[in-house]
Design a protein around this motif. Structure first.
Motif, mmCIF file in Angstrom:
data_model
loop_
_atom_site.group_PDB
_atom_site.id
_atom_site.type_symbol
_atom_site.label_atom_id
_atom_site.label_comp_id
_atom_site.label_asym_id
_atom_site.label_seq_id
_atom_site.Cartn_x
_atom_site.Cartn_y
_atom_site.Cartn_z
ATOM 1 N N ALA A 1 54.896 29.764 32.997
ATOM 2 C CA ALA A 1 54.078 29.060 32.002
ATOM 3 C C ALA A 1 53.416 30.059 31.077
ATOM 4 C CB ALA A 1 53.018 28.208 32.708
ATOM 5 N N ARG A 2 52.891 29.531 29.962
ATOM 6 C CA ARG A 2 52.071 30.345 29.047
ATOM 7 C C ARG A 2 50.581 30.148 29.335
ATOM 8 N NH1 ARG A 2 51.848 30.271 22.332
ATOM 9 N NH2 ARG A 2 49.776 31.278 22.210
ATOM 10 N N TYR A 3 50.204 28.926 29.710
ATOM 11 C CA TYR A 3 48.810 28.619 29.921
ATOM 12 C C TYR A 3 48.555 28.314 31.407
ATOM 13 C CZ TYR A 3 49.042 27.842 24.860
ATOM 14 O OH TYR A 3 49.241 27.972 23.518
ATOM 15 N N ASP B 1 52.196 45.525 37.115
ATOM 16 C CA ASP B 1 52.317 44.611 35.987
ATOM 17 C C ASP B 1 51.285 43.487 36.089
ATOM 18 O OD1 ASP B 1 53.215 43.394 33.727
ATOM 19 O OD2 ASP B 1 54.944 42.444 34.667
ATOM 20 N N VAL B 2 50.008 43.829 35.882
ATOM 21 C CA VAL B 2 48.965 42.812 35.812
ATOM 22 C C VAL B 2 49.077 42.142 34.448
ATOM 23 C CG1 VAL B 2 46.485 42.371 35.828
ATOM 24 C CG2 VAL B 2 47.456 44.084 37.367
ATOM 25 N N LEU B 3 49.184 40.836 34.431
ATOM 26 C CA LEU B 3 49.442 40.115 33.186
ATOM 27 C C LEU B 3 48.227 40.156 32.256
ATOM 28 C CD1 LEU B 3 51.308 37.001 34.627
ATOM 29 C CD2 LEU B 3 52.277 39.113 33.707
ATOM 30 N N GLU B 4 48.489 40.389 30.984
ATOM 31 C CA GLU B 4 47.426 40.442 29.990
ATOM 32 C C GLU B 4 47.098 39.038 29.502
ATOM 33 O OE1 GLU B 4 46.511 42.282 25.522
ATOM 34 O OE2 GLU B 4 48.371 42.801 26.594
ATOM 35 N N VAL B 5 45.821 38.722 29.453
ATOM 36 C CA VAL B 5 45.368 37.435 28.927
ATOM 37 C C VAL B 5 45.013 37.617 27.455
ATOM 38 C CG1 VAL B 5 43.666 35.583 29.123
ATOM 39 C CG2 VAL B 5 44.493 36.756 31.186
ATOM 40 N N VAL B 6 45.686 36.858 26.578
ATOM 41 C CA VAL B 6 45.449 36.967 25.138
ATOM 42 C C VAL B 6 44.134 36.284 24.760
ATOM 43 C CG1 VAL B 6 46.335 36.383 22.849
ATOM 44 C CG2 VAL B 6 47.908 37.109 24.664
ATOM 45 N N THR B 7 43.920 35.083 25.311
ATOM 46 C CA THR B 7 42.720 34.311 24.976
ATOM 47 C C THR B 7 42.206 33.588 26.214
ATOM 48 O OG1 THR B 7 43.635 33.899 22.768
ATOM 49 C CG2 THR B 7 41.757 32.544 23.444
ATOM 50 N N PHE B 8 40.873 33.574 26.366
ATOM 51 C CA PHE B 8 40.224 32.749 27.385
ATOM 52 C C PHE B 8 39.604 31.534 26.707
ATOM 53 C CE2 PHE B 8 40.198 36.918 29.423
ATOM 54 C CZ PHE B 8 40.523 36.624 30.740
ATOM 55 N N TRP C 1 36.694 23.674 33.845
ATOM 56 C CA TRP C 1 37.927 24.457 33.953
ATOM 57 C C TRP C 1 37.856 25.698 33.062
ATOM 58 C CZ3 TRP C 1 39.782 24.655 29.050
ATOM 59 C CH2 TRP C 1 39.632 23.531 28.216
ATOM 60 N N LEU C 2 38.627 26.705 33.492
ATOM 61 C CA LEU C 2 38.808 27.940 32.738
ATOM 62 C C LEU C 2 40.282 28.056 32.406
ATOM 63 C CD1 LEU C 2 37.696 30.767 31.796
ATOM 64 C CD2 LEU C 2 38.463 31.613 34.021
ATOM 65 N N GLU C 3 40.608 28.367 31.156
ATOM 66 C CA GLU C 3 42.007 28.413 30.716
ATOM 67 C C GLU C 3 42.378 29.815 30.255
ATOM 68 O OE1 GLU C 3 44.183 26.766 26.812
ATOM 69 O OE2 GLU C 3 43.333 25.171 28.069
ATOM 70 N N LEU C 4 43.554 30.279 30.689
ATOM 71 C CA LEU C 4 44.069 31.591 30.324
ATOM 72 C C LEU C 4 45.339 31.419 29.502
ATOM 73 C CD1 LEU C 4 42.540 31.782 33.157
ATOM 74 C CD2 LEU C 4 43.754 33.938 33.449
ATOM 75 N N ASP C 5 45.363 31.984 28.328
ATOM 76 C CA ASP C 5 46.543 31.969 27.458
ATOM 77 C C ASP C 5 47.211 33.342 27.571
ATOM 78 O OD1 ASP C 5 48.465 31.878 25.499
ATOM 79 O OD2 ASP C 5 47.079 31.453 23.843
ATOM 80 N N LEU C 6 48.441 33.365 28.082
ATOM 81 C CA LEU C 6 49.162 34.621 28.294
ATOM 82 C C LEU C 6 49.985 35.041 27.077
ATOM 83 C CD1 LEU C 6 50.379 33.919 31.943
ATOM 84 C CD2 LEU C 6 48.322 35.137 31.209
ATOM 85 N N GLY C 7 49.923 34.256 25.997
ATOM 86 C CA GLY C 7 50.628 34.610 24.762
ATOM 87 C C GLY C 7 52.040 34.078 24.709
ATOM 88 N N THR C 8 52.810 34.313 25.760
ATOM 89 C CA THR C 8 54.171 33.775 25.885
ATOM 90 C C THR C 8 54.357 33.321 27.328
ATOM 91 O OG1 THR C 8 55.077 35.952 26.468
ATOM 92 C CG2 THR C 8 55.083 35.339 24.126
ATOM 93 N N ARG C 9 55.473 32.664 27.593
ATOM 94 C CA ARG C 9 55.749 32.235 28.964
ATOM 95 C C ARG C 9 55.950 33.446 29.871
ATOM 96 N NH1 ARG C 9 60.063 27.193 28.285
ATOM 97 N NH2 ARG C 9 58.748 25.921 26.910
ATOM 98 N N LYS C 10 55.283 33.429 30.992
ATOM 99 C CA LYS C 10 55.375 34.518 31.957
ATOM 100 C C LYS C 10 55.642 33.953 33.354
ATOM 101 C CE LYS C 10 54.266 37.814 28.999
ATOM 102 N NZ LYS C 10 52.943 38.476 28.997
ATOM 103 N N ASN C 11 56.140 34.825 34.219
ATOM 104 C CA ASN C 11 56.322 34.489 35.626
ATOM 105 C C ASN C 11 55.045 34.907 36.359
ATOM 106 O OD1 ASN C 11 58.107 33.554 37.769
ATOM 107 N ND2 ASN C 11 58.071 35.667 38.494
#
Length: 366
Positions: free
Chosen positions: A362-364, A238-245, A287-297
């Motif tokens: 978190a989501r971000y 379960d590698v988390l998908e990044v929606v937006t960088f 900084w680099l920001e990753l948006d996971l779309g929703t809150r993830k563990n």
């Protein structure tokens, strides 16, 4: 005192050793440790190794433990007067450990660990501690078993071979491998669950959680750590998908031939070939920001350089997280005292893993 070796003391567990351990401890030296557990709990002491040169009444070198709350003393111990059992259960939350030496010729010295009666899983772990808490018990092949690892195993003497994804050669120092695999934080220790499975031909080295493992050859068995589904676990994909960088800035490169290359945030995905993301040259606090779309563990992160062709990489970094993209919280790890600095890459092509213990919800992620 000048006889203190590797020492890590926390309220719930710790590890301590004499100077130079496992080499010969020095002459005319002493060290005094005061172990303090939370009120209402009691200390459990594990004698990993007590090898002090023998003498009458342990007069030349000795280990002495004292319980100031009850007035009870244990020892003195040396090679001809060893502890009667490797595990000592006290009824006190405070114990003083005193090690001293005069003139001597031999002896590895002292290696001890401790935990409290309130430590999670401590009762189930006691049988595994009857040997060394960093040794490997000998269960049947492929059967899962549980062992308690004290704090401070990262700097214990001994090597590890393998990595979190393939497992570790069974001759590896178990608790040191657990830190490398990211199943425990070195500052706290804790319970680990693992299995001994069929070995493999080659164990590849890796840098993870501040430790470098070795490249090892064939072994009949290997150690595989098990934990809740996460980025670094071999039991889970379960590698988390990044929606937006997103990024603070990016580098718009124009090379000597006049060709343009955009080092934009979207190129920060681990699977990207050729060049990656890079901040604008000279940028402060990039900084680099990753948006996971929703809150993830989020339980870990893997970083890599830009590729051997370009030879850029990040050597260290901080992590912060947000649930709404506005309010940010710096990651402070298991100690909770100051922002954690993660050790990054040392070259442009190798992958480096770092675990989040405890995980981030978190989501971000920045």
């Amino acid at each position: 005192g000048n006889g203190c070796g590797h020492t890590l003391l926390t309220p719930h567990s710790g590890t301590l050793s004499s100077k130079n351990y496992p080499g010969t401890y020095p002459n005319h030296t002493m060290c005094c440790w005061r172990l303090q557990a939370p009120p209402g709990s009691s200390l459990l002491l594990v004698f990993g190794d007590v090898d002090l040169e023998p003498s009458e009444h342990c007069a030349h070198s000795s280990l002495l433990l004292a319980d100031p709350q009850t007035g009870t003393a244990y020892g003195p111990y040396c090679r001809n007067s060893v502890p009667s059992a490797p595990l000592l259960v006290t009824n006190s939350s405070t114990v003083t450990v005193l090690f001293n030496s005069t003139s001597h010729r031999s002896g590895r010295g002292l290696l001890m660990s401790y935990a409290t009666s309130q430590h999670p899983g401590m009762g189930a772990a006691s049988p595994g501690m009857q040997r060394h808490p960093w040794d490997v018990p000998d269960p049947p092949l492929t059967m899962c078993f549980s062992v308690y690892c004290p704090a401070g195993c990262k700097d214990i003497h001994g090597d590890i071979w393998g990595n979190p994804s393939q497992g570790y050669r069974d001759t590896s120092v178990l608790c040191k491998a657990a830190v490398h695999a990211g199943v425990i934080a070195d500052e706290l220790g804790g319970q680990v669950t693992l299995s001994r499975e069929k070995g493999i031909t080659l164990y590849e080295s890796a840098f993870a959680n501040g430790l470098r493992s070795k490249r090892g050859s064939l072994s009949e068995k290997r150690l595989v750590f098990h934990k809740v589904c996460c980025l670094l676990s071999p039991a889970c994909d379960d590698v988390l998908e990044v929606v937006t960088f997103n990024a603070s800035s990016w580098w718009h490169e124009v090379d000597v031939l006049g060709q343009e290359r955009a080092w934009v945030a979207e190129r920060a995905a681990l699977s990207t070939t050729d060049h990656s993301w890079a901040a604008e040259p000279g940028a402060k606090a990039a900084w680099l920001e990753l948006d996971l779309g929703t809150r993830k563990n989020v339980t870990g992160i893997i970083t890599k350089g830009s590729s051997e062709q370009h030879d850029y990489y990040v050597t260290s970094y901080h992590v912060s997280s947000s649930r709404d993209g506005k309010n940010w919280r710096p990651y402070r790890g298991s100690s909770g005292q100051e922002d954690k600095v993660f050790e990054g890459n040392a070259d442009s092509h190798g992958e480096v893993s770092n675990a989040f213990i405890p995980p981030i919800v978190a989501r971000y992620i920045r």
